[in-house]
Design a protein around this motif. Structure first.
Motif, PDB file in Angstrom:
ATOM      1  N   THR A  84       1.704   4.885  -2.823  1.00 23.74           N
ATOM      2  CA  THR A  84       0.978   3.944  -3.674  1.00 23.74           C
ATOM      3  C   THR A  84       1.458   4.041  -5.113  1.00 23.74           C
ATOM      4  O   THR A  84       1.663   3.024  -5.791  1.00 23.74           O
ATOM      5  CB  THR A  84      -0.541   4.218  -3.617  1.00 23.74           C
ATOM      6  N   PHE A  85       1.663   5.267  -5.596  1.00 32.60           N
ATOM      7  CA  PHE A  85       2.162   5.482  -6.954  1.00 32.60           C
ATOM      8  C   PHE A  85       3.552   4.877  -7.127  1.00 32.60           C
ATOM      9  O   PHE A  85       3.839   4.218  -8.136  1.00 32.60           O
ATOM     10  CB  PHE A  85       2.190   6.980  -7.259  1.00 32.60           C
ATOM     11  N   ARG A 102       4.792   2.464  -5.483  1.00 27.67           N
ATOM     12  CA  ARG A 102       4.682   1.001  -5.434  1.00 27.67           C
ATOM     13  C   ARG A 102       4.072   0.434  -6.713  1.00 27.67           C
ATOM     14  O   ARG A 102       4.597  -0.515  -7.302  1.00 27.67           O
ATOM     15  CB  ARG A 102       3.813   0.582  -4.242  1.00 27.67           C
ATOM     16  N   GLU A 103       2.957   0.991  -7.145  1.00 28.84           N
ATOM     17  CA  GLU A 103       2.180   0.394  -8.229  1.00 28.84           C
ATOM     18  C   GLU A 103       2.810   0.551  -9.607  1.00 28.84           C
ATOM     19  O   GLU A 103       2.688  -0.345 -10.441  1.00 28.84           O
ATOM     20  CB  GLU A 103       0.769   1.006  -8.255  1.00 28.84           C
ATOM     21  N   THR A 104       3.467   1.678  -9.861  1.00 26.35           N
ATOM     22  CA  THR A 104       3.985   1.928 -11.206  1.00 26.35           C
ATOM     23  C   THR A 104       5.017   0.885 -11.641  1.00 26.35           C
ATOM     24  O   THR A 104       4.824   0.222 -12.668  1.00 26.35           O
ATOM     25  CB  THR A 104       4.559   3.354 -11.305  1.00 26.35           C
ATOM     26  N   PRO A 105       6.109   0.679 -10.901  1.00 30.33           N
ATOM     27  CA  PRO A 105       7.037  -0.375 -11.329  1.00 30.33           C
ATOM     28  C   PRO A 105       6.482  -1.778 -11.102  1.00 30.33           C
ATOM     29  O   PRO A 105       6.798  -2.705 -11.855  1.00 30.33           O
ATOM     30  CB  PRO A 105       8.274  -0.134 -10.449  1.00 30.33           C
ATOM     31  N   SER A 106       5.643  -1.931 -10.081  1.00 31.27           N
ATOM     32  CA  SER A 106       5.097  -3.250  -9.770  1.00 31.27           C
ATOM     33  C   SER A 106       4.312  -3.818 -10.944  1.00 31.27           C
ATOM     34  O   SER A 106       4.498  -4.976 -11.338  1.00 31.27           O
ATOM     35  CB  SER A 106       4.206  -3.159  -8.527  1.00 31.27           C
ATOM     36  N   PHE A 107       3.440  -3.015 -11.528  1.00 28.50           N
ATOM     37  CA  PHE A 107       2.653  -3.493 -12.664  1.00 28.50           C
ATOM     38  C   PHE A 107       3.496  -3.590 -13.929  1.00 28.50           C
ATOM     39  O   PHE A 107       3.177  -4.373 -14.832  1.00 28.50           O
ATOM     40  CB  PHE A 107       1.440  -2.593 -12.888  1.00 28.50           C
ATOM     41  N   GLY A 108       4.556  -2.809 -14.005  1.00 32.47           N
ATOM     42  CA  GLY A 108       5.481  -2.969 -15.117  1.00 32.47           C
ATOM     43  C   GLY A 108       6.105  -4.363 -15.100  1.00 32.47           C
ATOM     44  O   GLY A 108       6.122  -5.074 -16.113  1.00 32.47           O
ATOM     45  N   PHE A 109       6.617  -4.763 -13.936  1.00 30.68           N
ATOM     46  CA  PHE A 109       7.191  -6.107 -13.794  1.00 30.68           C
ATOM     47  C   PHE A 109       6.129  -7.194 -13.926  1.00 30.68           C
ATOM     48  O   PHE A 109       6.408  -8.303 -14.389  1.00 30.68           O
ATOM     49  CB  PHE A 109       7.901  -6.234 -12.445  1.00 30.68           C
ATOM     50  N   GLN A 140      -4.377   3.317 -12.176  1.00 31.45           N
ATOM     51  CA  GLN A 140      -5.302   2.695 -11.228  1.00 31.45           C
ATOM     52  C   GLN A 140      -5.076   3.129  -9.790  1.00 31.45           C
ATOM     53  O   GLN A 140      -5.881   2.837  -8.912  1.00 31.45           O
ATOM     54  CB  GLN A 140      -5.233   1.168 -11.351  1.00 31.45           C
ATOM     55  N   CYS A 141      -3.990   3.865  -9.522  1.00 31.43           N
ATOM     56  CA  CYS A 141      -3.753   4.393  -8.173  1.00 31.43           C
ATOM     57  C   CYS A 141      -4.888   5.297  -7.713  1.00 31.43           C
ATOM     58  O   CYS A 141      -5.179   5.387  -6.509  1.00 31.43           O
ATOM     59  CB  CYS A 141      -2.449   5.191  -8.136  1.00 31.43           C
ATOM     60  N   ILE A 142      -5.525   5.977  -8.664  1.00 32.78           N
ATOM     61  CA  ILE A 142      -6.609   6.900  -8.338  1.00 32.78           C
ATOM     62  C   ILE A 142      -7.731   6.181  -7.599  1.00 32.78           C
ATOM     63  O   ILE A 142      -8.365   6.738  -6.700  1.00 32.78           O
ATOM     64  CB  ILE A 142      -7.149   7.563  -9.624  1.00 32.78           C
ATOM     65  N   ILE A 143      -7.972   4.919  -7.974  1.00 32.66           N
ATOM     66  CA  ILE A 143      -9.020   4.128  -7.331  1.00 32.66           C
ATOM     67  C   ILE A 143      -8.445   3.261  -6.218  1.00 32.66           C
ATOM     68  O   ILE A 143      -9.027   3.118  -5.143  1.00 32.66           O
ATOM     69  CB  ILE A 143      -9.728   3.235  -8.370  1.00 32.66           C
ATOM     70  N   CYS A 144      -7.271   2.705  -6.471  1.00 34.19           N
ATOM     71  CA  CYS A 144      -6.654   1.764  -5.542  1.00 34.19           C
ATOM     72  C   CYS A 144      -6.322   2.406  -4.199  1.00 34.19           C
ATOM     73  O   CYS A 144      -6.560   1.813  -3.143  1.00 34.19           O
ATOM     74  CB  CYS A 144      -5.389   1.178  -6.172  1.00 34.19           C
ATOM     75  N   CYS A 145      -5.801   3.622  -4.208  1.00 31.32           N
ATOM     76  CA  CYS A 145      -5.361   4.270  -2.972  1.00 31.32           C
ATOM     77  C   CYS A 145      -6.506   4.483  -1.976  1.00 31.32           C
ATOM     78  O   CYS A 145      -6.401   4.070  -0.819  1.00 31.32           O
ATOM     79  CB  CYS A 145      -4.653   5.583  -3.283  1.00 31.32           C
TER      80      CYS A 145
END
Length: 236
Positions: free
Chosen positions: A96-97, A99-106, A41-46
């Motif tokens: 953003t990558f 931040r988002e990758t581990p963030s959504f994992g947790f 989702q970073c592709i859209i979120c960023c």
């Protein structure tokens, strides 16, 4: 609002499909599936967050005397693209990558652990409050896990708006921010973020879970319904 709706649909869709592809519903797989969803989702979120940051900077602080350049988020992205190209649109993508990758994992791991611990079953009369609490706590854990990187991402995306570029990258931004403002700079705005995160994610997770429960119950009812009686041909 439309963008957030699309992002949530993408995140939950990717997470669910990744979890099914991994085979077993384990805490590790929940984390991996959530991380995959966050990365995609970073592709859209960023670009969305870049536009939001630039829009918020208009008419404030050191930019208050400057003419407002952007009419809306779409206009903002179009003008950034014309001036800076794809690289400008994707400014802050790496941070953003990260931040988002581990963030959504947790995010998904916490929700899975909380709902299992609280025993969130469809027959439970307190299932809605339990889902709301689990979703809210998931949002808080998610933000706590990567909030300093969010500060860095926001600074990188705001950098250069006034015509002067301060940072040469993530590490340079970390070093200069710490040198100028101390370690507290990495927690600036955390309280307000957490206060917002709890109700927003409580509502998001509870809504998605209740909807899935309803759809699964409908499917089970259809499977249990007797099919049409097939008339056997008469042997007369």
């Amino acid at each position: 609002m439309m963008g957030l709706t699309f992002i949530n649909a993408l995140v939950f869709g990717v997470q669910g499909n990744t979890l099914r592809a991994l085979g077993k519903d384990t805490p590790l797989n929940q984390f991996l599936a959530g991380s995959a969803a966050g990365a995609i989702q970073c592709i859209i979120c960023c670009p969305m967050e870049l536009a939001k940051t630039r829009m918020q900077l208009q008419g404030t602080g050191e930019y208050k005397l400057k003419m407002k350049n952007y009419k809306n988020s779409l206009d903002c992205l179009i003008k950034i693209y014309r001036k800076e190209g794809l690289r400008g649109i994707n400014r802050g993508m790496v941070s953003t990558f990260i931040r988002e990758t581990p963030s959504f994992g947790f995010y998904f791991l916490t929700y899975d652990c909380m709902t299992r611990y609280l025993g969130c079953e469809a027959e439970d009369s307190y299932v809605i409050p339990k889902l709301l609490f689990s979703g809210g706590m998931s949002g808080i854990v998610s933000w706590l896990s990567t909030y300093p990187m969010d500060v860095i991402k926001s600074r990188l995306q705001a950098d250069g708006v006034g015509g002067v570029t301060q940072y040469n990258g993530i590490l340079d931004c970390v070093r200069k921010s710490y040198h100028d403002e101390g370690w507290r700079v990495f927690t600036r705005g955390l309280t307000s973020t957490l206060l917002r995160a709890f109700p927003v994610n409580a509502a998001t997770f509870a809504t998605v879970t209740v909807f899935l429960m309803y759809m699964r119950s409908e499917d089970n009812l259809r499977e249990c319904e007797p099919g049409p009686v097939i008339q056997q041909p008469s042997s007369l």
